[in-house]
Design a protein around this motif. Sequence first.
Motif, PDB file in Angstrom:
ATOM      1  N   ARG A   1     -12.378 -33.402  35.851  1.00 47.22           N
ATOM      2  CA  ARG A   1     -11.895 -33.984  34.604  1.00 47.22           C
ATOM      3  C   ARG A   1     -12.069 -33.007  33.451  1.00 47.22           C
ATOM      4  NH1 ARG A   1     -13.308 -40.156  34.306  1.00 47.22           N
ATOM      5  NH2 ARG A   1     -15.389 -39.410  33.837  1.00 47.22           N
TER       6      ARG A   1
ATOM      7  N   SER B   1     -17.601 -42.330  21.470  1.00 48.23           N
ATOM      8  CA  SER B   1     -18.293 -43.407  22.201  1.00 48.23           C
ATOM      9  C   SER B   1     -19.805 -43.325  22.033  1.00 48.23           C
ATOM     10  CB  SER B   1     -17.913 -43.372  23.688  1.00 48.23           C
ATOM     11  OG  SER B   1     -18.616 -42.336  24.358  1.00 48.23           O
ATOM     12  N   THR B   2     -20.330 -42.132  21.768  1.00 49.46           N
ATOM     13  CA  THR B   2     -21.774 -42.011  21.545  1.00 49.46           C
ATOM     14  C   THR B   2     -22.131 -41.936  20.065  1.00 49.46           C
ATOM     15  OG1 THR B   2     -21.746 -39.578  21.585  1.00 49.46           O
ATOM     16  CG2 THR B   2     -22.104 -40.691  23.681  1.00 49.46           C
TER      17      THR B   2
ATOM     18  N   ILE C   1     -26.343 -36.875  18.055  1.00 49.31           N
ATOM     19  CA  ILE C   1     -27.460 -37.718  18.529  1.00 49.31           C
ATOM     20  C   ILE C   1     -28.796 -37.020  18.242  1.00 49.31           C
ATOM     21  CG2 ILE C   1     -28.558 -38.667  20.607  1.00 49.31           C
ATOM     22  CD1 ILE C   1     -26.246 -40.386  19.928  1.00 49.31           C
TER      23      ILE C   1
ATOM     24  N   VAL D   1     -21.153 -23.292  45.500  1.00 53.15           N
ATOM     25  CA  VAL D   1     -21.887 -24.553  45.350  1.00 53.15           C
ATOM     26  C   VAL D   1     -21.106 -25.618  44.589  1.00 53.15           C
ATOM     27  CG1 VAL D   1     -24.171 -23.515  45.542  1.00 53.15           C
ATOM     28  CG2 VAL D   1     -23.077 -23.622  43.312  1.00 53.15           C
TER      29      VAL D   1
ATOM     30  N   TYR E   1     -27.675 -31.577  43.406  1.00 54.19           N
ATOM     31  CA  TYR E   1     -28.649 -30.553  42.994  1.00 54.19           C
ATOM     32  C   TYR E   1     -29.656 -31.053  41.962  1.00 54.19           C
ATOM     33  CZ  TYR E   1     -24.799 -27.887  45.014  1.00 54.19           C
ATOM     34  OH  TYR E   1     -23.808 -27.429  45.849  1.00 54.19           O
TER      35      TYR E   1
ATOM     36  N   SER F   1     -20.483 -35.635  39.148  1.00 50.32           N
ATOM     37  CA  SER F   1     -19.447 -35.270  40.126  1.00 50.32           C
ATOM     38  C   SER F   1     -19.594 -33.824  40.593  1.00 50.32           C
ATOM     39  CB  SER F   1     -18.052 -35.514  39.548  1.00 50.32           C
ATOM     40  OG  SER F   1     -17.694 -34.475  38.650  1.00 50.32           O
ATOM     41  N   THR F   2     -20.188 -32.982  39.759  1.00 46.65           N
ATOM     42  CA  THR F   2     -20.396 -31.589  40.188  1.00 46.65           C
ATOM     43  C   THR F   2     -21.819 -31.334  40.658  1.00 46.65           C
ATOM     44  OG1 THR F   2     -21.088 -30.833  37.982  1.00 46.65           O
ATOM     45  CG2 THR F   2     -18.734 -30.703  38.489  1.00 46.65           C
TER      46      THR F   2
ATOM     47  N   SER G   1     -16.258 -29.827  35.923  1.00 43.54           N
ATOM     48  CA  SER G   1     -15.812 -30.930  36.780  1.00 43.54           C
ATOM     49  C   SER G   1     -14.288 -30.986  36.753  1.00 43.54           C
ATOM     50  CB  SER G   1     -16.383 -32.252  36.272  1.00 43.54           C
ATOM     51  OG  SER G   1     -15.707 -32.649  35.095  1.00 43.54           O
TER      52      SER G   1
ATOM     53  N   HIS H   1     -24.686 -28.485  32.094  1.00 48.31           N
ATOM     54  CA  HIS H   1     -23.717 -27.477  32.536  1.00 48.31           C
ATOM     55  C   HIS H   1     -24.375 -26.243  33.154  1.00 48.31           C
ATOM     56  CE1 HIS H   1     -20.615 -29.582  30.005  1.00 48.31           C
ATOM     57  NE2 HIS H   1     -19.968 -29.358  31.125  1.00 48.31           N
ATOM     58  N   GLU H   2     -25.686 -26.211  33.199  1.00 45.92           N
ATOM     59  CA  GLU H   2     -26.375 -25.065  33.789  1.00 45.92           C
ATOM     60  C   GLU H   2     -26.911 -25.344  35.189  1.00 45.92           C
ATOM     61  OE1 GLU H   2     -26.180 -22.090  32.535  1.00 45.92           O
ATOM     62  OE2 GLU H   2     -25.158 -22.803  30.722  1.00 45.92           O
TER      63      GLU H   2
ATOM     64  N   ILE I   1     -25.169 -25.907  38.095  1.00 44.83           N
ATOM     65  CA  ILE I   1     -24.433 -25.087  39.074  1.00 44.83           C
ATOM     66  C   ILE I   1     -24.884 -23.624  38.966  1.00 44.83           C
ATOM     67  CG2 ILE I   1     -22.126 -24.204  39.679  1.00 44.83           C
ATOM     68  CD1 ILE I   1     -22.320 -26.989  40.667  1.00 44.83           C
TER      69      ILE I   1
ATOM     70  N   ASP J   1     -14.947 -39.404  24.090  1.00 47.91           N
ATOM     71  CA  ASP J   1     -16.330 -39.340  24.567  1.00 47.91           C
ATOM     72  C   ASP J   1     -17.297 -39.202  23.400  1.00 47.91           C
ATOM     73  OD1 ASP J   1     -15.558 -39.553  27.172  1.00 47.91           O
ATOM     74  OD2 ASP J   1     -15.791 -37.427  27.653  1.00 47.91           O
TER      75      ASP J   1
ATOM     76  N   GLU K   1     -20.705 -39.127  34.259  1.00 49.73           N
ATOM     77  CA  GLU K   1     -19.915 -39.148  35.501  1.00 49.73           C
ATOM     78  C   GLU K   1     -19.439 -37.742  35.875  1.00 49.73           C
ATOM     79  OE1 GLU K   1     -17.908 -43.567  34.729  1.00 49.73           O
ATOM     80  OE2 GLU K   1     -16.670 -41.761  34.767  1.00 49.73           O
ATOM     81  N   ASP K   2     -18.935 -37.016  34.881  1.00 47.79           N
ATOM     82  CA  ASP K   2     -18.459 -35.652  35.138  1.00 47.79           C
ATOM     83  C   ASP K   2     -19.593 -34.790  35.671  1.00 47.79           C
ATOM     84  OD1 ASP K   2     -15.932 -36.248  34.323  1.00 47.79           O
ATOM     85  OD2 ASP K   2     -16.101 -35.315  32.353  1.00 47.79           O
TER      86      ASP K   2
ATOM     87  N   PRO L   1     -18.675 -28.556  44.163  1.00 50.71           N
ATOM     88  CA  PRO L   1     -17.966 -29.563  44.967  1.00 50.71           C
ATOM     89  C   PRO L   1     -16.484 -29.636  44.572  1.00 50.71           C
ATOM     90  CG  PRO L   1     -19.889 -30.495  43.832  1.00 50.71           C
ATOM     91  CD  PRO L   1     -19.617 -29.163  43.221  1.00 50.71           C
TER      92      PRO L   1
ATOM     93  N   GLY M   1     -27.871 -36.916  25.136  1.00 50.84           N
ATOM     94  CA  GLY M   1     -26.904 -37.777  24.470  1.00 50.84           C
ATOM     95  C   GLY M   1     -25.521 -37.764  25.097  1.00 50.84           C
ATOM     96  N   LEU M   2     -25.428 -37.484  26.384  1.00 48.90           N
ATOM     97  CA  LEU M   2     -24.127 -37.493  27.071  1.00 48.90           C
ATOM     98  C   LEU M   2     -23.471 -38.865  26.962  1.00 48.90           C
ATOM     99  CD1 LEU M   2     -24.974 -35.682  30.459  1.00 48.90           C
ATOM    100  CD2 LEU M   2     -23.914 -34.682  28.416  1.00 48.90           C
ATOM    101  N   SER M   3     -22.163 -38.868  26.882  1.00 49.66           N
ATOM    102  CA  SER M   3     -21.414 -40.117  26.970  1.00 49.66           C
ATOM    103  C   SER M   3     -21.378 -40.574  28.423  1.00 49.66           C
ATOM    104  CB  SER M   3     -19.985 -39.914  26.459  1.00 49.66           C
ATOM    105  OG  SER M   3     -19.227 -39.195  27.426  1.00 49.66           O
ATOM    106  N   LEU M   4     -20.971 -41.793  28.640  1.00 51.16           N
ATOM    107  CA  LEU M   4     -20.918 -42.312  30.011  1.00 51.16           C
ATOM    108  C   LEU M   4     -19.986 -41.462  30.871  1.00 51.16           C
ATOM    109  CD1 LEU M   4     -20.807 -46.170  29.358  1.00 51.16           C
ATOM    110  CD2 LEU M   4     -22.786 -44.655  29.609  1.00 51.16           C
ATOM    111  N   ARG M   5     -18.841 -41.101  30.327  1.00 50.55           N
ATOM    112  CA  ARG M   5     -17.890 -40.312  31.106  1.00 50.55           C
ATOM    113  C   ARG M   5     -18.428 -38.905  31.360  1.00 50.55           C
ATOM    114  NH1 ARG M   5     -11.926 -41.563  29.359  1.00 50.55           N
ATOM    115  NH2 ARG M   5     -12.445 -40.276  27.559  1.00 50.55           N
ATOM    116  N   GLU M   6     -19.164 -38.380  30.400  1.00 48.76           N
ATOM    117  CA  GLU M   6     -19.774 -37.065  30.617  1.00 48.76           C
ATOM    118  C   GLU M   6     -20.840 -37.130  31.705  1.00 48.76           C
ATOM    119  OE1 GLU M   6     -19.142 -35.159  26.135  1.00 48.76           O
ATOM    120  OE2 GLU M   6     -20.917 -36.365  26.574  1.00 48.76           O
TER     121      GLU M   6
END
Lengths: 253, 253, 253
Positions: C31, B38-39, B233, C56, A43, A38-39, C29, A230-231, A233, B35, A34-35, C58, A27-32
């Motif tokens: 953000r 938004s969900t 969610i 690891v 992987y 990004s990391t 990240s 978040h696990e 990395i 965030d 992206e976040d 980025p 259920g991540l948001s769109l910005r989440e």
Amino acid sequence: MNYTLTQLPERTAKPRHSGLTMVMDKGLSLREVEDFLSTSAEYVDIVKLGWATSFVTPHLKEKLAIYREAGIPVYFGGTLFEAFIVRNQFEDYRKLLDQYSMQYAEVSDGSIDMNQDEKCEYIRQLATQVTVLSEVGSKDEAKIIPPYKWIQLMRAELEAGAWKVIGEAREGGTVGLFRSSGEVRQGLVEEILTQIPFESILWEAPQKEQQVWFVKLLGANVNVGNIAPHEVIPLETIRLGLRGDTFTHFLDK
Amino acid sequence: MNYTLTQLPERTAKPRHSGLTMVMDKGLSLREVEDFLSTSAEYVDIVKLGWATSFVTPHLKEKLAIYREAGIPVYFGGTLFEAFIVRNQFEDYRKLLDQYSMQYAEVSDGSIDMNQDEKCEYIRQLATQVTVLSEVGSKDEAKIIPPYKWIQLMRAELEAGAWKVIGEAREGGTVGLFRSSGEVRQGLVEEILTQIPFESILWEAPQKEQQVWFVKLLGANVNVGNIAPHEVIPLETIRLGLRGDTFTHFLDK
Amino acid sequence: MNYTLTQLPERTAKPRHSGLTMVMDKGLSLREVEDFLSTSAEYVDIVKLGWATSFVTPHLKEKLAIYREAGIPVYFGGTLFEAFIVRNQFEDYRKLLDQYSMQYAEVSDGSIDMNQDEKCEYIRQLATQVTVLSEVGSKDEAKIIPPYKWIQLMRAELEAGAWKVIGEAREGGTVGLFRSSGEVRQGLVEEILTQIPFESILWEAPQKEQQVWFVKLLGANVNVGNIAPHEVIPLETIRLGLRGDTFTHFLDK
């Protein structure tokens, strides 16, 4: 990598045939998203929208587009497939996959009773439309499937056209491959591996100790899944012997 | 919803009188609130700024404005009320509610000793200013309140003007309604329900198993609270019978 | 603070000599770092990039720049130091610290065997380059170090030039200072405190109950570490007696 260390195990690179990481997005948001990408995009090989969360998640098309843009395939959790099957809506499910341009789908029977032939028939049919992951193991902790049966099911499902077979664990990691304490059913895993190629299996292993156990048994490039965003990395460091738990595992003796 | 499934339980829509979801925000940043909304805005009825986190949270006015913009009421956790009471600062608390234009407030006695008359008097006074939620149950796991007393307190507090009574569980779900293992005190809940209308009670149920238990007992539209933002969610799928745990619960037999 | 309450313990302000909060970033990240700092910068004294996650992660330089901009020092987890040492790459590690303009570094031996003289020599050498935190305690739950040995190690490491000594707990809080259940080894902590000044020790205490225990023993301004980013605001309320667990601790009797 940000610097150089000797004696690291070799990690496969994308597109990976082994060493896959499957992440559960519940259920991540769109910005989440992206976040997360990004990391971790490098992987992550495939993302599951956990069980039927896609039903109630807003901005589903936009979310799928973000993953697509990053080159990461997405599929709906097996429970959603089962929700359509139990309602005799299989054709609706096929249309749904098309409607959202899904390239992957999961076939599972964790919450319903389905005989092996029927399950393989669904795999066969869906394999004409998408790449199929099929899952073995019950979400009911009282249902213990013996090892020979796991093997028979996995073999039949791969033969029916599944790309990978998934060993069930749920989000929490307390059923299927694991005891309710989260401990691995070691004998089960070892017996499965005598018969099924390890590249063909994706082991759900949401808990750190479970990931460590699989990396120690099968190396840096084991396929694992139901990883929380978040696990990823932390998991990557476990694969490389750069966390306490696997620190000495890959070192020259 | 993103697609059509048959045999789903009917869910209430906003503004809900039952089926409420209360979320605990224990320090989200402004962007994390965005965030989250938004969900989940559609599924969240009210947000609690957990215990006294509002005291140390920067940008509090901006945070309240974001929730207000989304049409979601916010209240300060009961422990903040108690922190003012134990310091003889009740009038300061009333001013604080005005200063932040709060429309809701919680009256609780989870960390302090307060007799029933005194508590009801606070409810009565605050009810002239805001909509009051009152909480029953101690945060001290050694303090076991017997069922008849829960019922008596809940009834008195509703009569004093509380909009809902909350069954205490803490952030972790290990006191009040629950044993220290997180297991529901089933007999307690069932006895309460013989006397207090289920719409009037909001059950704190932060753990998944607790949410499942309440949905199985009271249906899709039970009021639950202390839900973590990322669990809204998943909770919604539990309510709808679209997660393994409640998968067969709403299906025609 | 957003409003006024009496009878609060005095909290130290930045730059703090005691009352430090060390946070573990295990792969946020950019953000997410911004979000975290927007709520917690005032309460965070130092950030550890957990174990070898920096390898690891980025955008490492950008991440370090964001923390630097906020005036919050960052260091690489001790396991990274050990990963270089076990590979005979100490000089590479020193260059790495320079390459990333690190002002702090950790010396630990949680995953390797290192005698006290050798460890103190590393502390001495690194102390000419950066501010050193040294960690005592094993990540191996089978390795129980007796209290007199903890004291001897801590004293020697402080004399060798460590700014603070860290009591090991891992991300989970189940080794070193703690039993595998997470329970504090109370006798150990109390004996250490008879010999080592409490300002010189930073206690890893990732679990809430552990933080509560240290605040009750040592007050609002105890140094604690391995705090998850989202637990900084809750920790601050524990320090101030504004959460149930420490609610009555600082009140006038």
